[in-house]
Scaffold this active site. Structure first.
Site, PDB file in Angstrom:
ATOM      1  N   HIS A  53      21.288  -6.009  75.297  1.00 58.21           N
ATOM      2  CA  HIS A  53      21.730  -6.304  76.657  1.00 58.21           C
ATOM      3  C   HIS A  53      22.755  -7.432  76.654  1.00 58.21           C
ATOM      4  O   HIS A  53      22.884  -8.188  75.684  1.00 58.21           O
ATOM      5  CB  HIS A  53      20.531  -6.688  77.523  1.00 58.21           C
ATOM      6  CG  HIS A  53      19.570  -5.568  77.750  1.00 58.21           C
ATOM      7  ND1 HIS A  53      18.460  -5.694  78.553  1.00 58.21           N
ATOM      8  CD2 HIS A  53      19.544  -4.285  77.290  1.00 58.21           C
ATOM      9  CE1 HIS A  53      17.792  -4.560  78.569  1.00 58.21           C
ATOM     10  NE2 HIS A  53      18.431  -3.687  77.812  1.00 58.21           N
ATOM     11  N   GLU A  55      22.885 -10.285  78.225  1.00 58.37           N
ATOM     12  CA  GLU A  55      22.364 -11.641  78.078  1.00 58.37           C
ATOM     13  C   GLU A  55      22.037 -11.962  76.621  1.00 58.37           C
ATOM     14  O   GLU A  55      22.306 -13.058  76.138  1.00 58.37           O
ATOM     15  CB  GLU A  55      21.101 -11.819  78.941  1.00 58.37           C
ATOM     16  CG  GLU A  55      21.332 -11.658  80.437  1.00 58.37           C
ATOM     17  CD  GLU A  55      21.058 -10.247  80.917  1.00 58.37           C
ATOM     18  OE1 GLU A  55      20.572 -10.096  82.050  1.00 58.37           O
ATOM     19  OE2 GLU A  55      21.332  -9.282  80.152  1.00 58.37           O
ATOM     20  N   ALA A 165      46.174  26.557  88.837  1.00 58.06           N
ATOM     21  CA  ALA A 165      46.716  27.461  87.826  1.00 58.06           C
ATOM     22  C   ALA A 165      47.587  28.498  88.520  1.00 58.06           C
ATOM     23  O   ALA A 165      47.497  28.700  89.736  1.00 58.06           O
ATOM     24  CB  ALA A 165      45.593  28.154  87.053  1.00 58.06           C
ATOM     25  N   ASP A 203      38.921  28.278  79.784  1.00 56.39           N
ATOM     26  CA  ASP A 203      39.811  27.253  79.231  1.00 56.39           C
ATOM     27  C   ASP A 203      39.399  26.749  77.857  1.00 56.39           C
ATOM     28  O   ASP A 203      40.203  26.108  77.173  1.00 56.39           O
ATOM     29  CB  ASP A 203      39.888  26.053  80.190  1.00 56.39           C
ATOM     30  CG  ASP A 203      40.508  26.411  81.528  1.00 56.39           C
ATOM     31  OD1 ASP A 203      41.102  27.505  81.632  1.00 56.39           O
ATOM     32  OD2 ASP A 203      40.405  25.597  82.457  1.00 56.39           O
ATOM     33  N   LEU A 207      36.734  18.443  76.605  1.00 53.14           N
ATOM     34  CA  LEU A 207      36.049  17.500  77.495  1.00 53.14           C
ATOM     35  C   LEU A 207      35.747  16.164  76.829  1.00 53.14           C
ATOM     36  O   LEU A 207      34.846  15.438  77.257  1.00 53.14           O
ATOM     37  CB  LEU A 207      34.749  18.101  78.061  1.00 53.14           C
ATOM     38  CG  LEU A 207      34.900  19.431  78.808  1.00 53.14           C
ATOM     39  CD1 LEU A 207      33.547  19.901  79.325  1.00 53.14           C
ATOM     40  CD2 LEU A 207      35.893  19.320  79.954  1.00 53.14           C
ATOM     41  N   GLU A 295      35.220  18.036  86.512  1.00 49.02           N
ATOM     42  CA  GLU A 295      36.597  18.498  86.380  1.00 49.02           C
ATOM     43  C   GLU A 295      36.747  19.980  86.721  1.00 49.02           C
ATOM     44  O   GLU A 295      37.649  20.648  86.234  1.00 49.02           O
ATOM     45  CB  GLU A 295      37.105  18.199  84.971  1.00 49.02           C
ATOM     46  CG  GLU A 295      37.109  16.710  84.637  1.00 49.02           C
ATOM     47  CD  GLU A 295      38.038  16.362  83.494  1.00 49.02           C
ATOM     48  OE1 GLU A 295      39.196  16.796  83.501  1.00 49.02           O
ATOM     49  OE2 GLU A 295      37.589  15.629  82.595  1.00 49.02           O
TER      50      GLU A 295
END
Length: 364
Positions: A53, A55, A165, A203, A207, A295
């Protein structure tokens, strides 16, 4: 220290915390700055995977200089034993004098308990400094804790007439390289990137975040009722390198060829012919996802809007028109009156290369 100097140190802590966005889930992306006699002696942010973390990182850097110091942290220090000991106890053990916290943690394992540990140890605790900025940075974590779902950003890259497209399906590339680089930066700040099954099939997208040197790639999520993404496609072939989760009909098993490739199935409820969006987001939240970057394609984007779960909408618009035969960015929304359409408030508008980016936030 003065209020102005406190604000400067908290602003630095906030900027450090943002480095963990998209990297720290399931934990919140927190920043911490430790100051002694006006000098920064330690600083840190939540590391990839959620630990150590912020801290702990800052305390390790400060060492003995942390004793008697002022600590600026963007979220209430944790108070429960998880994979690491509580940060509130670590601050007490380090002998800090004052802790300034931007935002309380609503997680029931922490809420108020971290502050109580500090105060009972005689440490001065101040809260609320730059709270609005901290709340904006923690929007995904807060959404997961308070609403049971991650924050959702919907990205649309379109022509000026809203097409993604041509009529023949050609889409690479409508927007320019500068816009695509900005989108990669947005992906990097989210825990998961999500597309529909049609987009995955048509497609074959990767990603992934490219060209930015990220340490941890976002999870790739495909929403597909029949889980029929290509077994020989890029997602399945790279599933052991970067996680791929397929949200599919709970009544059907993930195809064995995908499971063998390392794809993970998330069984979800189905409504009609589609996977139910609320079930998808709940499943992602249960896995620890706090921020999702969607997306497309058009059907999934429309489903998110119909379910009123889009928190931010980013529109990348290119200076070309594709006409009515082009493929629209959104599927049918079944809106007959303007009053039925969800309204978004413009938060940012700027040119990106030869394109224009508009960022909209939901009016709720």
């Amino acid at each position: 220290m003065t209020r102005a100097s406190d604000a400067r140190f908290m602003a630095l802590a906030l900027s450090l915390g943002r480095r963990g966005l998209g990297q720290a889930w399931p934990n919140p992306a927190v920043g911490c700055v430790i100051v002694r006699d006006g000098w920064i002696v330690g600083r840190g942010w939540t590391q990839p995977g959620g630990r150590p973390h912020a801290e702990r990182v800052a305390l390790d850097q400060a060492g003995e200089a942390a004793r008697g110091s002022d600590v600026f942290v963007t979220l209430e220090p944790c108070a429960h034993h998880g994979m690491t000991p509580p940060c509130a106890n670590a601050l007490v053990a380090a002998g800090v004098a004052r802790v300034v916290v931007a935002l309380g943690d609503p997680d029931p394992r922490v809420s108020g308990r971290g502050l109580k540990i500090l105060r009972e140890a005689g440490i001065t605790v101040e809260t609320g400094l730059m709270e609005d900025a901290a709340r904006a940075d923690q929007a995904g974590f807060l959404s997961r804790v308070e609403r049971g779902r991650p924050l959702v950003t919907l990205k649309l890259a379109t022509s000026v007439d809203g097409r993604i497209a041509t009529g023949s399906g050609e889409s690479q590339w409508i927007t320019g390289p500068e816009a695509r680089r900005v989108v990669h930066g947005m992906r990097a700040r989210h825990d998961a990137v999500m597309v529909g099954g049609g987009t995955a099939r048509a497609d074959d997208p990767s990603l992934t975040v490219r060209g930015l040197g990220v340490m941890q790639q976002p999870v790739r999520v495909v929403v597909s009722r029949r889980a029929d993404i290509p077994a020989d496609g890029g997602l399945a072939r790279t599933a052991r390198e970067v996680p791929v989760w397929v949200c599919h009909d709970a009544d059907a098993a993930l195809p064995g060829v995908l499971a063998d490739a390392g794809v993970d199935g998330l069984p979800c409820a189905v409504r009609g012919r589609n996977v139910e969006i609320g079930s998808v987001l709940s499943a992602l939240a249960e896995r620890g996802i706090t921020r999702v970057f969607c997306e497309g394609g058009g059907s999934l984007a429309a489903s998110l809007l119909q379910a009123d779960v889009v928190d931010e909408m980013v529109a990348m618009t290119a200076g070309l028109a594709l006409g009515a035969e082009g493929i629209p960015a959104l599927g049918a929304l079944e809106i007959s009156k303007l009053a039925e359409a969800q309204r978004f408030e413009l938060a940012e508008l700027r040119p990106v290369g030869g394109d224009v980016m508009a960022r909209w936030v939901a009016c709720r």
